[in-house]
Design a protein around this motif. Structure first.
Motif, PDB file in Angstrom:
ATOM      1  N   VAL A 135      -5.878   2.255  -0.469  1.00  0.00           N
ATOM      2  CA  VAL A 135      -5.864   0.809  -0.245  1.00  0.00           C
ATOM      3  C   VAL A 135      -6.510   0.023  -1.378  1.00  0.00           C
ATOM      4  O   VAL A 135      -5.967  -0.976  -1.862  1.00  0.00           O
ATOM      5  CB  VAL A 135      -6.554   0.463   1.095  1.00  0.00           C
ATOM      6  CG1 VAL A 135      -6.626  -1.053   1.276  1.00  0.00           C
ATOM      7  CG2 VAL A 135      -5.803   1.102   2.252  1.00  0.00           C
ATOM      8  N   SER A 162      -4.460  -0.903  -4.465  1.00  0.00           N
ATOM      9  CA  SER A 162      -3.081  -1.337  -4.229  1.00  0.00           C
ATOM     10  C   SER A 162      -2.947  -2.834  -4.028  1.00  0.00           C
ATOM     11  O   SER A 162      -1.826  -3.369  -4.122  1.00  0.00           O
ATOM     12  CB  SER A 162      -2.513  -0.618  -2.993  1.00  0.00           C
ATOM     13  OG  SER A 162      -2.544   0.781  -3.163  1.00  0.00           O
ATOM     14  N   GLU A 195      -5.767   3.203   6.813  1.00  0.00           N
ATOM     15  CA  GLU A 195      -5.756   1.996   5.987  1.00  0.00           C
ATOM     16  C   GLU A 195      -6.597   0.869   6.572  1.00  0.00           C
ATOM     17  O   GLU A 195      -7.204   0.085   5.834  1.00  0.00           O
ATOM     18  CB  GLU A 195      -4.315   1.529   5.766  1.00  0.00           C
ATOM     19  CG  GLU A 195      -3.499   2.496   4.926  1.00  0.00           C
ATOM     20  CD  GLU A 195      -2.033   2.133   4.839  1.00  0.00           C
ATOM     21  OE1 GLU A 195      -1.708   0.927   4.889  1.00  0.00           O
ATOM     22  OE2 GLU A 195      -1.200   3.052   4.720  1.00  0.00           O
ATOM     23  N   VAL A 248       0.813  -1.215   0.000  1.00  0.00           N
ATOM     24  CA  VAL A 248       0.000   0.000   0.000  1.00  0.00           C
ATOM     25  C   VAL A 248       0.849   1.268   0.000  1.00  0.00           C
ATOM     26  O   VAL A 248       0.732   2.105  -0.892  1.00  0.00           O
ATOM     27  CB  VAL A 248      -0.990   0.002   1.179  1.00  0.00           C
ATOM     28  CG1 VAL A 248      -1.732   1.326   1.256  1.00  0.00           C
ATOM     29  CG2 VAL A 248      -1.990  -1.134   1.013  1.00  0.00           C
TER      30      VAL A 248
END
Length: 329
Positions: free
Chosen positions: A162, A165, A89, A72
Motif C-alpha cells: 500500500v 502505491s 490493505e 494498489v
C-alpha cells in the motif's frame, strides 16, 4: 497474387492486434450482467441513494475506496479483504483512514444484489465498487456515465504494497505524474480525478505541517492564501485531535462541481498535492480550463475514471466472485 498477399498481411496485423489487446480490458463491457442480473445497476444505485440520504460523507469515501483499490492491486476489491492477522490493505498507510461508512455502503450493496435470487453470487465486489463510485458522483450533482463491468475479485491482500502505491498529501507534480503514468493515466487524467476532492474532507494531521510551518516545516509546500490559512488554523489547531478534519472544497463541499479548481486559482488548496496543480506551470493550464468550463471537467473526469476502472482487472484463475466482500471464497 498481390491481393492474396495483402489479405495475408491484413490477417497477420489483425491477429497481432488481438494478441496485443490486454485480455482484462477486453473482458470489460457495458451491460455485462444483462443476462444474469439485469437489475444490478438499479439495485446498487438504490442502496447508494439510501446511504447518502443519512450520511453524505459516504460519497467522497466511496470514490476514495475505488481509487485506492485500483491503484494498489488493480480494480479487484482487494481493499475490502480482511486478514485475521491484520496483514491486509485496510491496516496500512493511507488505507487506515478509508471511510467506514463507504465500506459499509459497498457491503450493503453486495448484500442487496445477492438477495435477488437471479443475481446471487454472480456480481463481483469489484464491479459493485465501480458502480457505487459512479452513483455517488451522479447523486452529488456530477455526471452520470456508463460503467464498464466484468471485473473479478482478487484473492490477495497485504499491508506491504500500500505505502508505495498511493500519492501522499505532500506529493509534487513529478511524483503524482509518475504514479499515474505507472497506471496508464495521463497528467490530464490525474488533474481530472483530483477534482473528486470537490466533495471530500481531509483529516487535519494530513496537512498540519503545511499550515504550521514553524513545527517541522515540510520540504515541499506550495503557497496558500493567508485568509484561507487562518480559516484552516481555526478548524485545525496545533493540538488537533485525529478526528478533526476540514473540507477540501469549502465553497461547495456537498456538490460535485468545478469549484475545486476555482479554489486552486485563489491559492486555497488544502493539500500540497492539490495546490501544486495550479502552482506548477506545467499543469496550471488544465486547472484554468476546468475552472472555466465545468462541462470540460465532467467530460475529462468520465474519461479518466473509466480508464482508472481498467487498471489491473483480474481474469480467469487470478480472480473470483466473492460470496462475501471481506473474504476470499
Amino acid at each position: 497474387m498481390e491481393n492474396s498477399y495483402n489479405f495475408l498481411l491484413l490477417s497477420f496485423l489483425v491477429s497481432s492486434l488481438l494478441i496485443l489487446t490486454p485480455p482484462a480490458t477486453a473482458q470489460l463491457r457495458q451491460n455485462y450482467y444483462a443476462n444474469v442480473c439485469p437489475n444490478v445497476e438499479s439495485i446498487v444505485r438504490a442502496t447508494v441513494s439510501q446511504k447518502l440520504q443519512t450520511n453524505f460523507a459516504a460519497a467522497a469515501g466511496t470514490l476514495r475506496v475505488f481509487f485506492h483499490d485500483c491503484f494498489v492491486r488493480g480494480c479487484d476489491a482487494s481493499v475490502l479483504l480482511r486478514a485475521a492477522n491484520g496483514d491486509d490493505e485496510l491496516h496500512s498507510g493511507a488505507d487506515l483512514t478509508l471511510s467506514s461508512d463507504a465500506l459499509d455502503l459497498i457491503n450493503k450493496a453486495k448484500a442487496a444484489v445477492d438477495s435477488n435470487p437471479q443475481c446471487a453470487n454472480r456480481v463481483s465486489c469489484a464491479d459493485i465498487i465501480a458502480m457505487a463510485a459512479r452513483d455517488v458522483v451522479s447523486l452529488a450533482g456530477g455526471p452520470f456515465y456508463p460503467v464498464e463491468l466484468g471485473r473479478l475479485d482478487g484473492k490477495l491482500t497485504s499491508t506491504a504494497i500500500v505505502k508505495h502505491s498511493l500519492p501522499s498529501p505532500g506529493s509534487n507534480l513529478d511524483q503524482l505524474n509518475a504514479l499515474f503514468t505507472a497506471n496508464g493515466l495521463s497528467q490530464t487524467d490525474m488533474i481530472a480525478l483530483s477534482g473528486a476532492h470537490t466533495i471530500g474532507v481531509s483529516h487535519c494531521d494530513k496537512f498540519l505541517r503545511r499550515i504550521y510551518q514553524f513545527r517541522q516545516p515540510p520540504a515541499f509546500n506550495p503557497p496558500m492564501n493567508v485568509f484561507f490559512l487562518r480559516q484552516l488554523r481555526r478548524s485545525c489547531p496545533v493540538n488537533s485531535k485525529p478526528s478533526n478534519f476540514a473540507a477540501l472544497d469549502l465553497q461547495t463541499p456537498a456538490k460535485f462541481d468545478n469549484a475545486y479548481y476555482q479554489n486552486l486559482q485563489q491559492i486555497k488548496g488544502v493539500l500540497a498535492s492539490d495546490q501544486i496543480l495550479f502552482s506548477d506551470r506545467r499543469s496550471r493550464g488544465t486547472v484554468n480550463w476546468f475552472a472555466r468550463n465545468q462541462t470540460a471537467f465532467f467530460e475529462a473526469f468520465v474519461t479518466a475514471i473509466t480508464k482508472l476502472g481498467r487498471v489491473g482487472v483480474k481474469t480467469g484463475r487470478d480472480g473470483e466472485i466473492r460470496r462475501v466482500c471481506t473474504a476470499v471464497n
